[in-house]
Design an enzyme around this catalytic site. Structure first.
Site, PDB file in Angstrom:
ATOM      1  CG  ASP A  45      35.498  -2.195  -7.891  1.00  0.00           C
ATOM      2  OD1 ASP A  45      36.141  -2.024  -8.938  1.00  0.00           O
ATOM      3  OD2 ASP A  45      34.964  -3.285  -7.574  1.00  0.00           O
ATOM      4  CG  ASP A  70      25.090  -1.540  -7.946  1.00  0.00           C
ATOM      5  OD1 ASP A  70      25.341  -1.410  -9.157  1.00  0.00           O
ATOM      6  OD2 ASP A  70      24.197  -2.302  -7.521  1.00  0.00           O
ATOM      7  CB  VAL A  71      27.835   2.261 -11.851  1.00  0.00           C
ATOM      8  CG1 VAL A  71      29.195   2.708 -11.328  1.00  0.00           C
ATOM      9  CG2 VAL A  71      27.926   0.947 -12.612  1.00  0.00           C
ATOM     10  CB  SER A 148      34.847   0.022 -26.467  1.00  0.00           C
ATOM     11  OG  SER A 148      35.396  -1.049 -27.224  1.00  0.00           O
ATOM     12  CE1 TYR A 161      32.088  -3.675 -23.306  1.00  0.00           C
ATOM     13  CE2 TYR A 161      32.951  -3.816 -25.545  1.00  0.00           C
ATOM     14  CZ  TYR A 161      33.086  -3.400 -24.228  1.00  0.00           C
ATOM     15  OH  TYR A 161      34.204  -2.696 -23.846  1.00  0.00           O
ATOM     16  CE  LYS A 165      32.134   0.049 -22.984  1.00  0.00           C
ATOM     17  NZ  LYS A 165      32.436   0.895 -21.791  1.00  0.00           N
TER      18      LYS A 165
END
Length: 282
Positions: A45, A70-71, A148, A161, A165
């Site tokens: 996270d 940190d992705v 999503s 967004y 996805k």
């Protein structure tokens, strides 16, 4: 990962499972499900302290470990996976980290657009690339990407967004052909509105209901045990999507309007979302 002789599902006991965005919401619920299944779970996270607390809540060093991640930073992701590999070969990667700032495209800042694409899409690609060498060498592995429903159905108010996805789904579909010959599975999980901070102030479309993080976690665990490419949560949403998608565009748009799906991400409670929107921008 092995298959049991009784139900032919994969036995996850002892497997190292990595979950990004594991400090809260879907990620934390998913980590809990894998820990209960006997896996060794490594949570990542952006808030390292939160990840550590989450891991302790799942049983501490005997079942779960939490580290800062940190992705959007390849070096951070690589370091995190190296720490995960200290517990054994990573066999399942759950790319769950994601953000959903909402606004009309013309009002969304360039910084917000970059952040959404970096967290939601680029990080999925980065994580997959980073686990490939080890999974290829061991001849097995599973990448599970949390996409999503709006990765199949674009909605106004969340164009970027939705684009991120859609990208996750398209990337995953392309990876099936590349990874299957290597013994590596890839899956997408597509939730509708989930009762988490990310969806604060967002109403589900008429006829749909918000699902819980635990329901999504159950679906992810089920996919890990019996791999398949696409899983919707709730399951009946898949039927709604395919039925409406078979309609002509005008009829589909009318159905979307009648279900209030076309306003789900525009008619939101901004006061309820204020705290999340501020955190997402950070």
């Amino acid at each position: 990962m092995t298959r049991t002789r009784t139900d032919r599902q994969r036995d996850l006991r002892g497997s190292v499972v990595v979950v990004t965005g594991g400090g809260r919401g879907i990620g934390l619920a998913t980590a809990g499900r894998f820990a209960d299944a006997g896996a060794r779970v490594v949570l990542g996270d952006l808030d390292g302290d939160l990840a550590a607390r989450a891991a302790r809540s799942l049983g501490g060093t005997t079942r779960a470990h939490g580290h800062a991640l940190d992705v959007t930073d390849r070096a951070s992701y690589a370091d995190f996976l190296e720490r995960a590999a200290e517990h054994g070969p990573v066999e399942v990667l759950v790319n769950n980290a994601g953000i959903m700032p909402l606004s009309p495209l013309g009002e969304q800042s360039e910084e917000s657009i970059d952040r959404v694409l970096d967290v939601n899409l680029r990080a999925v690609i980065t994580g997959t690339r980073l686990v490939l060498p080890a999974m290829t060498a061991q001849g097995r592995g599973h990448v599970i990407n949390v996409a999503s429903a709006v990765g199949r159905v674009g909605m106004p108010g969340g164009a970027v967004y939705s684009a991120s996805k859609f990208g996750v789904v398209g990337f995953s579909e392309a990876m099936v052909g590349e990874l299957s010959p290597l013994g590596i599975d890839i899956s997408c999980v597509l939730p509708t509105v989930v009762a988490t901070e990310l969806s604060a102030g967002v109403s589900a479309a008429r006829g749909m209901r918000p699902c819980t993080p635990e329901e999504v976690a159950d679906a992810i665990l089920g996919v890990a045990r019996a791999p398949r490419f696409e899983t919707w949560v709730p399951a009946y949403a898949k039927g709604v999507f395919h039925a409406s998608n078979a309609l002509p565009r005008r009829a589909r748009d009318l159905l979307s309007h009648l279900m209030h799906a076309d306003s789900s991400l525009t008619d939101v409670d901004t006061a309820a979302r204020a705290g999340y929107e501020q955190r997402a921008q950070r």
